[in-house]
Design a protein around this motif. Structure first.
Motif, mmCIF file in Angstrom:
data_model
loop_
_atom_site.group_PDB
_atom_site.id
_atom_site.type_symbol
_atom_site.label_atom_id
_atom_site.label_comp_id
_atom_site.label_asym_id
_atom_site.label_seq_id
_atom_site.Cartn_x
_atom_site.Cartn_y
_atom_site.Cartn_z
ATOM 1 N N SER A 212 35.826 27.701 41.810
ATOM 2 C CA SER A 212 36.147 26.278 41.506
ATOM 3 C C SER A 212 36.870 26.166 42.334
ATOM 4 N N GLY A 213 36.513 25.833 43.945
ATOM 5 C CA GLY A 213 36.857 24.627 44.596
ATOM 6 C C GLY A 213 37.742 25.802 45.517
ATOM 7 N N SER A 214 38.089 26.933 45.230
ATOM 8 C CA SER A 214 38.934 27.846 46.259
ATOM 9 C C SER A 214 37.828 28.594 46.694
ATOM 10 N N LEU A 215 37.976 28.363 48.208
ATOM 11 C CA LEU A 215 37.132 29.506 49.488
ATOM 12 C C LEU A 215 37.545 30.640 49.364
ATOM 13 N N ARG A 216 38.558 30.744 49.308
ATOM 14 C CA ARG A 216 39.162 32.157 49.787
ATOM 15 C C ARG A 216 39.159 32.908 48.051
ATOM 16 N N ASP A 217 38.721 32.619 46.941
ATOM 17 C CA ASP A 217 38.402 32.986 46.342
ATOM 18 C C ASP A 217 37.234 33.874 46.067
ATOM 19 N N ALA A 218 36.265 32.365 47.051
ATOM 20 C CA ALA A 218 34.524 32.704 46.839
ATOM 21 C C ALA A 218 34.501 34.403 47.870
ATOM 22 N N GLU A 219 35.549 34.054 49.066
ATOM 23 C CA GLU A 219 35.165 34.646 50.285
ATOM 24 C C GLU A 219 35.543 36.289 49.431
ATOM 25 N N VAL A 220 36.697 36.399 48.669
ATOM 26 C CA VAL A 220 36.936 37.631 48.331
ATOM 27 C C VAL A 220 36.255 37.988 47.784
ATOM 28 N N LEU A 221 35.404 37.645 46.818
ATOM 29 C CA LEU A 221 34.017 37.565 45.724
ATOM 30 C C LEU A 221 32.875 38.215 46.129
ATOM 31 N N LEU A 222 32.503 37.325 47.481
ATOM 32 C CA LEU A 222 31.607 38.311 48.351
ATOM 33 C C LEU A 222 31.825 39.513 49.178
ATOM 34 N N GLU A 223 32.981 39.202 49.864
ATOM 35 C CA GLU A 223 33.411 40.368 49.695
ATOM 36 C C GLU A 223 33.356 42.084 49.096
ATOM 37 N N GLN A 224 34.270 41.847 47.915
ATOM 38 C CA GLN A 224 33.949 42.237 46.419
ATOM 39 C C GLN A 224 32.444 43.142 46.335
ATOM 40 N N LEU A 225 31.444 42.326 46.278
ATOM 41 C CA LEU A 225 30.101 42.145 46.068
ATOM 42 C C LEU A 225 29.043 42.870 47.942
ATOM 43 N N ALA A 226 29.862 42.511 48.439
ATOM 44 C CA ALA A 226 28.698 43.095 49.562
ATOM 45 C C ALA A 226 29.831 44.729 49.332
ATOM 46 N N GLN A 227 30.221 45.279 49.133
ATOM 47 C CA GLN A 227 30.465 46.822 49.404
ATOM 48 C C GLN A 227 29.773 47.095 48.604
ATOM 49 N N GLY A 228 28.961 46.979 47.366
ATOM 50 C CA GLY A 228 28.495 46.914 46.718
ATOM 51 C C GLY A 228 26.376 46.787 46.792
ATOM 52 N N GLY A 229 26.118 46.918 47.943
ATOM 53 C CA GLY A 229 25.040 46.123 48.504
ATOM 54 C C GLY A 229 24.511 45.462 48.314
ATOM 55 N N PRO A 230 23.052 44.607 48.137
ATOM 56 C CA PRO A 230 22.538 43.050 48.735
ATOM 57 C C PRO A 230 23.296 42.658 47.628
ATOM 58 N N VAL A 231 24.058 41.326 48.196
ATOM 59 C CA VAL A 231 24.366 40.410 47.300
ATOM 60 C C VAL A 231 23.120 39.627 46.239
ATOM 61 N N THR A 232 22.388 39.665 44.706
ATOM 62 C CA THR A 232 21.523 39.586 44.060
ATOM 63 C C THR A 232 21.922 38.371 43.397
#
Ligand SMILES: [Zn+2]
Length: 388
Positions: A212-232
């Motif tokens: 929703s317009g927040s780059l920081r939120d997006a980056e935090v989500l990406l990091e969270q997902l990346a810790q569990g493997g490829p982000v599909t």
């Protein structure tokens, strides 16, 4: 990728040119630095995660940089490095939310009069400035009325309407807009390549949408997902609990056709899977909007209704029942086959009670809502007959 520094910190822009989605703001500030026309007070307004504090820090360095390049800080000189390391006494960050008291502002008012330790300007960044008490605002105002020449205030706020107009009128105000999804998506893909994170483009699009317009939120989500493997895309849908498109369409079609049963089924299914009903409604509104833009104007009323439900839901003690009742109110009560009993049917029923001929007429009578052969009509005719 490095597990030591949070992704969003590591990728925090260090120069105006790296800031995503705030071109107007950064161009204006760069020009002001380059021309030496800095204000004594700035107010950065905008939702969380759009770069207010980041831009404030860049501005603090640019204002003090010993060899600025067209308004950009060099990030190499003594002043830049001292501020970057957090050791500088000339950039002070105050969190308005945890420093609401008058004491901090009094201290600030005393300090303000000392010339900068090593830099040209002493820069005060007050985050969430709207949280300050009235007393603190009044103390601040006295400084703003006659600011020492070596001081720059940068106020950041998510709620500018809560900042007194006496303060606002002394600030140069910058509106930070929500960052467009496309730009967030692009940044995520760039980060993923650089960090060696396998990231599907469709997954990046979904993360960008949820942020929703927040780059920081997006980056935090990406990091969270990346810790569990490829982000599909599949993993994003799973983590965020996003509803699949078919489920949204089924729900929207049911509401548009005033068929309560399939809509209630959807709610029951979501509830059974422990899904967030508010999030589902949000996604349904979004999907309805896309379909309306694609030409399905008849969904406008449904979309409006969904927005209303979404707003009321958090206030409800039992969201599921609340939503079910709203669906029933919108579609009409359930008939024996689970379809809604439409208005046309109840009229027919009244007439049907008068005699056999009227009942036949009722079966033939056009029903205002729904296509011929839809559930509402079938239920109507079958329900009315036993009355004979
Ligand atoms: Zn520098």
């Amino acid at each position: 990728m490095s597990g030591e520094v949070a992704l969003y910190r590591k990728w925090r822009p260090q120069r105006f040119a790296e800031v995503v989605g705030q071109e107007l703001v950064v161009e204006t500030l760069k020009r002001a630095v380059a021309q030496g026309k800095l204000s004594h007070a700035y107010l950065f307004a905008g939702q969380r995660g759009v770069g207010k504090t980041t831009v404030a820090r860049i501005l603090a360095r640019a204002a003090n940089c010993l060899s600025p390049e067209e308004g950009e800080p060099c990030n190499k000189c003594e002043n830049c490095r001292r501020i970057l390391s957090g050791r500088s006494l000339d950039m002070v960050e105050i969190d308005g939310a945890s420093n609401r008291g008058i004491d901090q502002i009094r201290r600030l008012r005393e300090e303000v009069n000392y010339v900068p330790a090593g830099a040209r300007y002493k820069v005060y960044i007050i985050d969430e400035v709207h949280m300050l008490t009235n007393e603190a605002f009044n103390a601040l105002l006295k400084t703003l009325e006659e600011p020492p020449p070596h001081v720059i205030f940068i106020f950041a706020t998510t709620e500018p309407h809560k900042v007194p107009t006496t303060i606002l009128s002394r600030c140069q105000i910058f509106e930070f807009r929500p960052i467009p999804e496309e730009l967030i998506k692009g940044k995520l893909l760039e980060i993923a390549v650089a960090e060696g994170i396998p990231l599907e483009e469709s997954a990046a699009a979904l993360i960008a949408r949820r942020a929703s317009g927040s780059l920081r939120d997006a980056e935090v989500l990406l990091e969270q997902l990346a810790q569990g493997g490829p982000v599909t895309e599949e993993r994003v849908v799973e983590l965020l609990g996003l509803p699949p498109r078919e489920e949204l369409d089924r729900f929207l079609d049911a509401l548009a056709g005033k068929r309560a049963a399939p809509a209630l089924e959807t709610v029951e299914g979501l509830w059974a899977r422990g899904r967030d009903l508010g999030l589902f409604l949000e996604e349904a509104v979004r999907r309805a909007r896309d379909r309306i833009i694609a030409g399905e104007g008849e969904l406008v009323d449904v979309a409006r209704r969904l927005i209303g439900w979404r707003t009321e839901l958090p206030r409800s003690a039992s969201p599921r029942i609340h939503l079910e009742l709203e669906i029933l109110a919108a579609c009409g009560p359930l008939g024996p086959q689970g379809g809604a009993v439409s208005q046309g049917t109840s009229e027919g029923k009244t007439r049907g009670e008068k005699g056999g001929e009227a009942a036949e007429e009722m079966v033939e009578a056009p029903i205002p809502t729904g296509d011929p052969g839809d559930e509402g009509r079938e239920v109507g005719s079958q329900e009315a007959l036993p009355l004979e």
